[in-house]
Design a protein around this motif. Structure first.
Motif, mmCIF file in Angstrom:
data_model
loop_
_atom_site.group_PDB
_atom_site.id
_atom_site.type_symbol
_atom_site.label_atom_id
_atom_site.label_comp_id
_atom_site.label_asym_id
_atom_site.label_seq_id
_atom_site.Cartn_x
_atom_site.Cartn_y
_atom_site.Cartn_z
ATOM 1 N N GLN A 120 1.096 -1.019 0.341
ATOM 2 C CA GLN A 120 0.296 0.097 0.173
ATOM 3 C C GLN A 120 1.067 1.126 -0.044
ATOM 4 O OE1 GLN A 120 -2.274 -0.388 3.367
ATOM 5 N NE2 GLN A 120 -0.679 0.601 4.687
ATOM 6 N N THR A 121 0.309 2.081 -0.388
ATOM 7 C CA THR A 121 0.973 3.473 0.046
ATOM 8 C C THR A 121 0.636 4.119 0.645
ATOM 9 O OG1 THR A 121 -0.692 4.248 -0.481
ATOM 10 C CG2 THR A 121 0.083 4.549 -2.676
ATOM 11 N N ILE A 122 2.238 5.073 1.435
ATOM 12 C CA ILE A 122 2.386 5.249 3.054
ATOM 13 C C ILE A 122 2.577 7.373 2.424
ATOM 14 C CG2 ILE A 122 2.688 3.355 3.925
ATOM 15 C CD1 ILE A 122 6.317 4.423 3.668
ATOM 16 N N PRO A 123 2.712 7.884 3.642
ATOM 17 C CA PRO A 123 2.590 9.400 3.318
ATOM 18 C C PRO A 123 4.025 9.560 3.468
ATOM 19 C CG PRO A 123 1.176 8.613 5.350
ATOM 20 C CD PRO A 123 1.735 7.454 4.227
ATOM 21 N N VAL A 124 4.513 10.654 2.386
ATOM 22 C CA VAL A 124 6.122 10.694 2.113
ATOM 23 C C VAL A 124 6.809 11.239 3.945
ATOM 24 C CG1 VAL A 124 7.713 12.856 1.528
ATOM 25 C CG2 VAL A 124 5.202 11.918 0.147
ATOM 26 N N PRO A 125 8.323 9.834 4.187
ATOM 27 C CA PRO A 125 8.213 10.047 5.066
ATOM 28 C C PRO A 125 9.043 11.743 5.674
ATOM 29 C CG PRO A 125 8.544 7.939 4.644
ATOM 30 C CD PRO A 125 7.694 8.770 3.325
ATOM 31 N N ASP A 126 8.646 12.044 7.767
ATOM 32 C CA ASP A 126 9.690 13.213 6.937
ATOM 33 C C ASP A 126 11.418 13.563 6.689
ATOM 34 O OD1 ASP A 126 7.613 15.163 8.019
ATOM 35 O OD2 ASP A 126 7.588 14.173 9.615
ATOM 36 N N TRP A 127 11.430 11.710 7.194
ATOM 37 C CA TRP A 127 13.018 11.699 7.165
ATOM 38 C C TRP A 127 12.628 11.424 6.071
ATOM 39 C CZ3 TRP A 127 13.621 7.997 4.129
ATOM 40 C CH2 TRP A 127 13.565 7.094 4.130
ATOM 41 N N PHE A 128 12.622 11.273 4.959
ATOM 42 C CA PHE A 128 12.821 11.451 3.719
ATOM 43 C C PHE A 128 12.807 12.638 2.927
ATOM 44 C CE2 PHE A 128 11.648 11.588 -0.908
ATOM 45 C CZ PHE A 128 12.661 11.008 -1.876
ATOM 46 N N LYS A 129 12.324 13.833 3.626
ATOM 47 C CA LYS A 129 11.688 15.194 2.891
ATOM 48 C C LYS A 129 13.348 15.620 3.393
ATOM 49 C CE LYS A 129 6.928 16.087 3.284
ATOM 50 N NZ LYS A 129 5.665 16.245 3.656
ATOM 51 N N ALA A 130 13.823 14.990 4.602
ATOM 52 C CA ALA A 130 14.934 16.046 5.381
ATOM 53 C C ALA A 130 15.972 15.332 4.478
ATOM 54 C CB ALA A 130 15.290 15.497 7.029
ATOM 55 N N GLN A 131 16.338 14.730 4.111
ATOM 56 C CA GLN A 131 16.891 14.157 3.293
ATOM 57 C C GLN A 131 17.055 15.072 1.791
ATOM 58 O OE1 GLN A 131 19.454 11.970 5.296
ATOM 59 N NE2 GLN A 131 19.924 10.823 3.388
ATOM 60 N N VAL A 132 16.195 15.554 1.307
ATOM 61 C CA VAL A 132 15.893 16.263 0.183
ATOM 62 C C VAL A 132 16.084 17.378 0.354
ATOM 63 C CG1 VAL A 132 14.495 16.601 -1.252
ATOM 64 C CG2 VAL A 132 14.099 14.421 -0.601
ATOM 65 N N SER A 133 15.755 17.420 1.166
ATOM 66 C CA SER A 133 16.472 19.201 2.154
ATOM 67 C C SER A 133 18.279 19.467 2.058
ATOM 68 C CB SER A 133 16.091 19.519 3.274
ATOM 69 O OG SER A 133 16.098 20.868 3.723
ATOM 70 N N ALA A 134 18.116 18.007 2.169
ATOM 71 C CA ALA A 134 20.374 17.984 2.725
ATOM 72 C C ALA A 134 20.571 18.189 1.491
ATOM 73 C CB ALA A 134 20.228 16.938 3.942
ATOM 74 N N LYS A 135 20.298 17.805 0.754
ATOM 75 C CA LYS A 135 20.769 16.961 -0.545
ATOM 76 C C LYS A 135 20.385 18.624 -1.344
ATOM 77 C CE LYS A 135 22.969 15.002 -4.055
ATOM 78 N NZ LYS A 135 24.425 14.779 -4.707
ATOM 79 N N GLN A 136 19.701 19.170 -1.351
ATOM 80 C CA GLN A 136 19.255 20.215 -2.698
ATOM 81 C C GLN A 136 19.080 21.452 -2.164
ATOM 82 O OE1 GLN A 136 16.228 17.132 -5.396
ATOM 83 N NE2 GLN A 136 15.101 19.119 -4.099
ATOM 84 N N GLY A 137 18.583 21.783 -1.153
ATOM 85 C CA GLY A 137 19.552 23.196 -0.291
ATOM 86 C C GLY A 137 17.925 23.665 -0.667
ATOM 87 N N ASN A 138 17.774 24.898 -1.105
ATOM 88 C CA ASN A 138 16.764 25.701 -1.440
ATOM 89 C C ASN A 138 16.239 25.606 -2.650
ATOM 90 O OD1 ASN A 138 16.190 26.313 1.103
ATOM 91 N ND2 ASN A 138 17.980 28.351 0.843
ATOM 92 N N TRP A 139 16.455 24.025 -3.171
ATOM 93 C CA TRP A 139 16.036 24.383 -5.234
ATOM 94 C C TRP A 139 14.599 24.508 -5.577
ATOM 95 C CZ3 TRP A 139 14.701 20.411 -8.077
ATOM 96 C CH2 TRP A 139 14.656 20.456 -9.169
#
Length: 142
Positions: A120-139
């Motif tokens: 089943q689908t799940i909500p986008v986890p906060d840890w995933f968003k944090a990883q993206v933010s760390a990699k992409q910054g404010n892109w």
């Protein structure tokens, strides 16, 4: 000027003969393989995963707009990044261009976070968003 280099992640490849169609340029369907390869490498690196089976996403949609043909031997740069989050999904935006800056294609894919064990689908986890933010910054991508 290369716009692909302004994306958070770049994947480089050389066009090989098997990617061509009867007209001598890269077949339209091949671009989805290029995008898939770049996307999986980015997610594997982003999440520090040892193998692809641990990537918790499933593909929901893929679109590609072709701007100019790519030919045998050309070196392509695929710039990509996560451009938007939904509740259970995220959008990746791509730009494919030659190493000289000629735009070949632009694309977007929508991935849904997915628990394969539960099916089943799940909500986008906060840890995933944090990883993206760390990699992409404010892109951001418009």
């Amino acid at each position: 000027m290369s716009l692909a280099k302004e994306f958070p992640y770049q994947y480089h490849l050389e066009v090989v003969f098997r990617d061509l169609d009867a007209m001598g340029h890269v077949n339209n369907a091949v671009y989805f393989t290029y995008l898939e390869t770049a996307r999986l490498r980015y997610l594997k690196e982003l999440l520090s995963l040892p193998d692809l089976l641990q990537i918790p996403v499933i593909m929901a949609e893929a679109t590609c707009s072709y701007k100019s043909p790519a030919f045998y031997g050309e070196n392509l740069v695929i710039g990509l990044g996560i451009s938007r989050f939904g509740t259970k999904s995220f959008v990746m935006t791509y730009q494919v261009e030659t190493d000289r800056g000629r735009v070949v294609a632009t694309a977007q894919t929508v991935q849904v976070m997915y628990d394969y064990a539960a099916g089943q689908t799940i909500p986008v986890p906060d840890w995933f968003k944090a990883q993206v933010s760390a990699k992409q910054g404010n892109w951001t991508h418009e």
